[in-house]
Design a protein around this motif. Structure first.
Motif, short mmCIF file in Angstrom:
data_model
loop_
_atom_site.label_atom_id
_atom_site.label_comp_id
_atom_site.label_asym_id
_atom_site.label_seq_id
_atom_site.Cartn_x
_atom_site.Cartn_y
_atom_site.Cartn_z
N ILE A 1 -22.44 9.65 75.16
CA ILE A 1 -22.07 11.03 75.34
C ILE A 1 -20.82 10.66 75.28
O ILE A 1 -19.98 12.22 75.63
CB ILE A 1 -23.05 11.25 76.33
CG1 ILE A 1 -24.47 11.07 77.09
CG2 ILE A 1 -22.21 12.21 77.43
CD1 ILE A 1 -25.11 11.12 77.45
N LEU A 2 -19.82 9.79 76.43
CA LEU A 2 -18.65 10.18 76.16
C LEU A 2 -17.69 10.50 74.66
O LEU A 2 -16.47 10.91 75.07
CB LEU A 2 -18.55 8.78 77.51
CG LEU A 2 -18.27 8.52 78.44
CD1 LEU A 2 -18.43 7.28 79.68
CD2 LEU A 2 -17.77 9.32 79.84
N PHE A 3 -18.14 9.71 73.70
CA PHE A 3 -18.11 9.30 72.82
C PHE A 3 -17.29 10.98 71.97
O PHE A 3 -16.30 11.40 71.68
CB PHE A 3 -18.35 8.77 71.20
CG PHE A 3 -17.41 7.42 71.91
CD1 PHE A 3 -16.55 6.73 72.64
CD2 PHE A 3 -17.63 7.05 70.68
CE1 PHE A 3 -16.15 5.25 72.71
CE2 PHE A 3 -16.85 5.36 70.81
CZ PHE A 3 -16.91 5.18 72.03
N THR A 4 -18.97 12.06 72.84
CA THR A 4 -18.76 12.91 72.62
C THR A 4 -18.24 14.02 72.89
O THR A 4 -17.21 14.48 72.78
CB THR A 4 -20.13 13.61 72.47
OG1 THR A 4 -21.44 12.65 71.66
CG2 THR A 4 -20.68 14.67 71.66
N ALA A 5 -17.94 13.65 74.29
CA ALA A 5 -17.66 14.10 74.98
C ALA A 5 -15.68 14.40 74.64
O ALA A 5 -15.19 15.42 74.81
CB ALA A 5 -17.72 14.23 76.27
N ILE A 6 -15.23 13.35 74.52
CA ILE A 6 -13.59 13.27 74.22
C ILE A 6 -12.94 13.57 72.46
O ILE A 6 -12.68 14.15 72.20
CB ILE A 6 -13.70 11.12 74.22
CG1 ILE A 6 -13.83 10.15 75.28
CG2 ILE A 6 -12.45 11.23 72.95
CD1 ILE A 6 -13.39 9.22 74.91
N LEU A 7 -14.42 13.77 71.66
CA LEU A 7 -14.17 14.35 70.24
C LEU A 7 -14.08 15.98 70.60
O LEU A 7 -14.07 16.20 69.98
CB LEU A 7 -15.28 13.96 69.04
CG LEU A 7 -15.51 12.51 68.94
CD1 LEU A 7 -16.55 12.58 67.48
CD2 LEU A 7 -13.94 12.33 68.36
N MET A 8 -14.88 16.38 71.27
CA MET A 8 -15.02 17.53 72.37
C MET A 8 -13.59 18.37 72.67
O MET A 8 -12.94 19.40 72.20
CB MET A 8 -15.84 18.37 72.96
CG MET A 8 -17.31 18.66 72.69
SD MET A 8 -18.59 18.98 73.45
CE MET A 8 -20.08 18.93 72.91
N GLU A 9 -13.28 17.50 73.07
CA GLU A 9 -11.29 17.98 73.54
C GLU A 9 -10.80 17.76 72.58
O GLU A 9 -9.84 18.59 72.11
CB GLU A 9 -11.33 16.48 75.15
CG GLU A 9 -10.12 16.66 74.89
CD GLU A 9 -8.97 16.22 75.41
OE1 GLU A 9 -7.36 17.21 75.24
OE2 GLU A 9 -9.09 15.50 73.70
N ARG A 10 -10.37 16.41 71.44
CA ARG A 10 -9.78 16.73 71.06
C ARG A 10 -9.82 17.57 69.34
O ARG A 10 -8.76 17.86 68.64
CB ARG A 10 -10.08 15.19 69.96
CG ARG A 10 -9.93 14.20 70.85
CD ARG A 10 -8.53 13.93 71.26
NE ARG A 10 -7.29 14.22 71.57
CZ ARG A 10 -6.87 15.04 71.86
NH1 ARG A 10 -5.48 13.70 71.03
NH2 ARG A 10 -6.04 15.64 73.24
N SER A 11 -11.01 17.93 69.55
CA SER A 11 -11.50 19.46 68.72
C SER A 11 -10.84 20.49 69.33
O SER A 11 -10.25 21.63 68.63
CB SER A 11 -12.96 19.28 68.28
OG SER A 11 -13.24 18.09 67.67
N LYS B 1 -14.29 19.92 62.57
CA LYS B 1 -13.32 20.05 64.05
C LYS B 1 -12.16 19.21 64.44
O LYS B 1 -11.70 19.50 64.67
CB LYS B 1 -14.46 20.04 64.93
CG LYS B 1 -15.59 21.12 65.09
CD LYS B 1 -14.82 22.13 64.30
CE LYS B 1 -16.40 23.59 63.67
NZ LYS B 1 -15.72 25.47 63.55
N VAL B 2 -12.63 18.03 64.09
CA VAL B 2 -10.96 17.47 64.96
C VAL B 2 -10.39 17.10 63.99
O VAL B 2 -9.98 17.42 62.63
CB VAL B 2 -11.03 15.94 64.78
CG1 VAL B 2 -10.66 15.28 65.67
CG2 VAL B 2 -12.81 15.13 65.97
N THR B 3 -8.54 17.22 65.01
CA THR B 3 -7.50 18.26 63.76
C THR B 3 -6.19 16.87 64.91
O THR B 3 -7.11 16.58 65.38
CB THR B 3 -6.97 20.01 64.75
OG1 THR B 3 -7.53 19.53 65.99
CG2 THR B 3 -8.34 20.40 63.99
N VAL B 4 -5.66 16.33 63.92
CA VAL B 4 -4.49 15.50 63.60
C VAL B 4 -3.09 16.70 64.54
O VAL B 4 -2.55 15.79 63.98
CB VAL B 4 -4.96 14.85 63.12
CG1 VAL B 4 -5.91 13.71 63.26
CG2 VAL B 4 -4.36 15.10 61.54
#
Length: 277
Positions: free
Chosen positions: A198-208, A274-277
């Motif tokens: 769940i935390l990983f998903t939340a982190i990836l949402m923030e990164r996206s 969705k993840v951008t760099v």
């Protein structure tokens, strides 16, 4: 599979220094705690028996024998465990965010690897699990070593020996990280795996999605928790204890699997699209 294992090995090599430091702190502090607490008890016994002239039998009646419980319940023992838990919790965030740090952002290379991006997610969550189990295994190895040090320091008549299982079950918090049965192991660490996903998903949402992603991550985490505990809420406030405890237990396991699967799928989708760099 080979590429996934390479990623796991690569991620572990990046955390191995932190891992070794945590192991070293646990070893030094806990063994020091055994020595110091044992000396404190022996000094007190010497003072009461030799200076205050209290009979040995009376001292043992009044103060009891020294056991590993005196150490387990002290900051010398619990402190390193709390530090390791905090270290793992910190690394759950660091394992993602460090890839975005610096001028030559490492995540560029990570996302361009010739492998499915799901492997990146699974490698990182596997590394968290390996690190956690490694710390727990090291603690299990330390317990008999520390018990041996205690035996060397405290004479038989002043000592109450404890078995490893008795040590573990004496503190509920310790019994959680070192379960007494295989079923409990699966349940406790399965719940931890779900929480990390769940935390990983939340982190990836923030990164996206940046700032919007923070709100999305908080909302997603709240929804995931509500979905997981919804059977308990329904049982308590709507259904008036309709389900038997075992039925409720099975339903909770099913809900945990659903939340875990949803988090893995969402994380994979974000990594791919969705993840951008």
């Amino acid at each position: 599979m080979k590429k996934y294992l390479k990623l796991v090995n690569f991620e572990f090599n990046r955390v191995v220094k932190l891992f070794i430091v945590l192991l070293g702190i646990t070893l030094v502090v806990q063994v020091a705690g055994v020595i110091i607490k044992s000396k404190d008890y022996l000094n007190m016994a010497n003072e009461k028996i030799n200076e205050d002239l209290i009979p040995k039998a009376q001292f043992l009646t009044d103060y009891g024998q020294f056991s590993f419980l005196h150490i387990i319940r002290s900051l010398w023992f619990v402190g390193p465990i709390a530090l390791c838990a905090a270290g793992v919790a910190f690394y759950i965030f660091l394992i993602w965010y460090r890839d975005w740090v610096g001028k030559n952002i490492f995540v560029y290379r990570l996302l361009m690897l010739p492998t499915t991006r799901f492997n990146i997610f699974f490698a990182k969550i596997s590394n968290i699990l390996i690190m956690t189990l490694g710390l727990v295994a090291f603690q299990l190895i330390l317990l008999p070593l520390e018990a041996m040090v205690l035996k060397w320091m405290v004479p038989d008549e002043f000592r109450n020996d404890m078995g490893i299982e008795e040590m573990i079950t004496s503190i509920p918090e310790l019994n959680i990280i070192i379960p007494s049965s295989f079923v409990e192991l699966i349940l406790y660490y399965g719940a931890g795996l779900m929480a990390v996903s769940i935390l990983f998903t939340a982190i990836l949402m923030e990164r996206s999605f940046k700032w919007k992603g923070i709100i999305a991550g908080v909302i997603y985490s709240a929804i995931a928790v509500i979905v997981f505990i919804s059977p308990v809420l329904l049982q308590e406030f709507v259904l008036n204890s309709y389900f038997y405890p075992m039925e409720l237990f099975v339903i909770e396991i099913v809900m945990a699997v659903i939340v875990l699967a949803a988090s893995v799928w969402m994380s994979g989708f974000l990594l791919k699209k969705k993840v951008t760099v």
